[in-house]
Motif scaffolding. Sequence first.
Motif, PDB file in Angstrom:
ATOM      1  N   ALA A 374       8.910  -8.153 -40.069  1.00 18.67           N
ATOM      2  CA  ALA A 374       8.024  -7.387 -40.952  1.00 18.67           C
ATOM      3  C   ALA A 374       8.817  -6.431 -41.822  1.00 18.67           C
ATOM      4  CB  ALA A 374       7.000  -6.620 -40.122  1.00 18.67           C
ATOM      5  N   ASP A 375       9.822  -5.780 -41.249  1.00 19.02           N
ATOM      6  CA  ASP A 375      10.660  -4.852 -42.029  1.00 19.02           C
ATOM      7  C   ASP A 375      11.386  -5.587 -43.144  1.00 19.02           C
ATOM      8  OD1 ASP A 375       9.877  -2.729 -40.466  1.00 19.02           O
ATOM      9  OD2 ASP A 375      11.686  -2.736 -39.203  1.00 19.02           O
ATOM     10  N   HIS A 376      11.979  -6.738 -42.822  1.00 17.05           N
ATOM     11  CA  HIS A 376      12.735  -7.505 -43.820  1.00 17.05           C
ATOM     12  C   HIS A 376      11.823  -8.024 -44.932  1.00 17.05           C
ATOM     13  CE1 HIS A 376      16.926  -7.784 -42.440  1.00 17.05           C
ATOM     14  NE2 HIS A 376      16.441  -7.708 -41.217  1.00 17.05           N
ATOM     15  N   LEU A 377      10.668  -8.548 -44.551  1.00 17.83           N
ATOM     16  CA  LEU A 377       9.757  -9.091 -45.562  1.00 17.83           C
ATOM     17  C   LEU A 377       9.206  -7.985 -46.452  1.00 17.83           C
ATOM     18  CD1 LEU A 377       7.759 -11.775 -43.509  1.00 17.83           C
ATOM     19  CD2 LEU A 377       9.699 -12.132 -45.043  1.00 17.83           C
ATOM     20  N   THR A 378       8.893  -6.839 -45.862  1.00 18.13           N
ATOM     21  CA  THR A 378       8.388  -5.722 -46.650  1.00 18.13           C
ATOM     22  C   THR A 378       9.441  -5.239 -47.633  1.00 18.13           C
ATOM     23  OG1 THR A 378       6.902  -5.036 -44.864  1.00 18.13           O
ATOM     24  CG2 THR A 378       7.451  -3.388 -46.527  1.00 18.13           C
ATOM     25  N   GLU A 379      10.691  -5.131 -47.161  1.00 12.65           N
ATOM     26  CA  GLU A 379      11.785  -4.700 -48.040  1.00 12.65           C
ATOM     27  C   GLU A 379      12.029  -5.688 -49.164  1.00 12.65           C
ATOM     28  OE1 GLU A 379      15.137  -4.164 -45.537  1.00 12.65           O
ATOM     29  OE2 GLU A 379      14.294  -2.436 -44.468  1.00 12.65           O
ATOM     30  N   SER A 380      11.729  -6.961 -48.911  1.00 13.51           N
ATOM     31  CA  SER A 380      11.978  -7.983 -49.937  1.00 13.51           C
ATOM     32  C   SER A 380      10.799  -8.154 -50.887  1.00 13.51           C
ATOM     33  CB  SER A 380      12.296  -9.322 -49.274  1.00 13.51           C
ATOM     34  OG  SER A 380      11.167  -9.828 -48.593  1.00 13.51           O
TER      35      SER A 380
END
Length: 425
Positions: A374-380
């Motif tokens: 979730a953190d990676h997708l949100t940052e992307s």
Amino acid sequence: MDFADVIGLINTNRGNGKKKNLDRMKQLLIELDHPEQNLSCIHVAGTNGKGSICAYISQILQEAGYRVGVFTSPHLERINERIQINGQQILTDDLIHLTEIIQPIVTRLEVDRGEKFYSFEILTAIALLYFQQQQPDIVILETGVGGRIDATNVIAKPLVSVIGSIGHDHMHVLGTDLTAIAQHKAGIIKSNCPAVIYPVQEEIRHIFADVSNELDAPLTQLDKNQVTIKASTYGQQVFDYKDWSDLTIQLSGIHQVYNAMVAVEAVHVLNQRGYAISTAQIYEGLSRTKWSGRMEQLSDQPFVLVDGAHNEEGVMMLSKSLEQIAPNKKWTLFVGMMADRNYMMISDQMGHIAGKCYVLSPDSERGFNPEQVADHLTESGTPTTVISNVQAIKQYIDTEATDDEHIVVFGSLYLVGDILTLYKK
């Protein structure tokens, strides 16, 4: 022995034997008096679409009056799904009985060899023993991983070797590039046995040609330019292929058109080998084929689909299919994959159509870390929320989604199976 004992043997991460060759599998089959030797088999490999190809071929053959055994993996809801004859799953009593035969042999060989069999090797042996006893006219065997050293690759002379799409999956076993992966898949091609190949990427077509030439195996390599898609809506696609006009399938996505083409060519090989399958039976078989968990609709309002796309190529095809179904529509995504998947592809392939995105782990031990994802997708650029379990998906659909919302649940087939089971309840 009860069913729990069976599951403990054939549906767990129990193996520690090195996968360098087929010696372990061959030794087990020797002990079982070679159940694989008197079967007429179609062998199917590939990264995505293997199950769909098996389903198309099986349905066509059943339309022609043949009794067809099918061994596929993984299952969605119950392990009996993996072994079927004419769509009827193996009975639990039969599965228990065959496991009782094989289990003591496995135990003895494991002591002798100093290594454990993998569950898939044991299950493959059970399937072969079952088909030997039941004697279907034709058996369709789907590989588990790769081809060359896959447990199913013990058929010396298949009626036809069929290879579906090639993509990036199981790279810790098969290699990190398409060439290495294709070479593994090409390992199911056998001397003087026909092979049919999906319209794969141009840069790897030569691999199948080279292997076939070396083995004097008649080769049919499909080309996407040979097909004309005349209509494509959810639930129906109509296309022309070579001299075939208005072939119709229920399965959605252009990749299913290519899978159907592969099935048609495989059946053509069977015709050449003396099997009686009429043109009408091919049309009827294609049109009647269903395959659970692949672009399967669960609800109309809201519109809910479930799909087993879990690798880069699969997610890319899913994205294209969703855009075709609902152009310019934003989708609510529910995603769960195993830890070894490149989950950044979710954002790369699906971010432009994502209205909302939710992630969950499909397996407490082997699933990805949803908070990290979730953190990676949100940052992307794809805002993502973590949910705890599959029940939360159903609750969202039932209580929060609007009637005109478009929702897709995708990723691991374990997640697909869980949501299908929940809906049936």
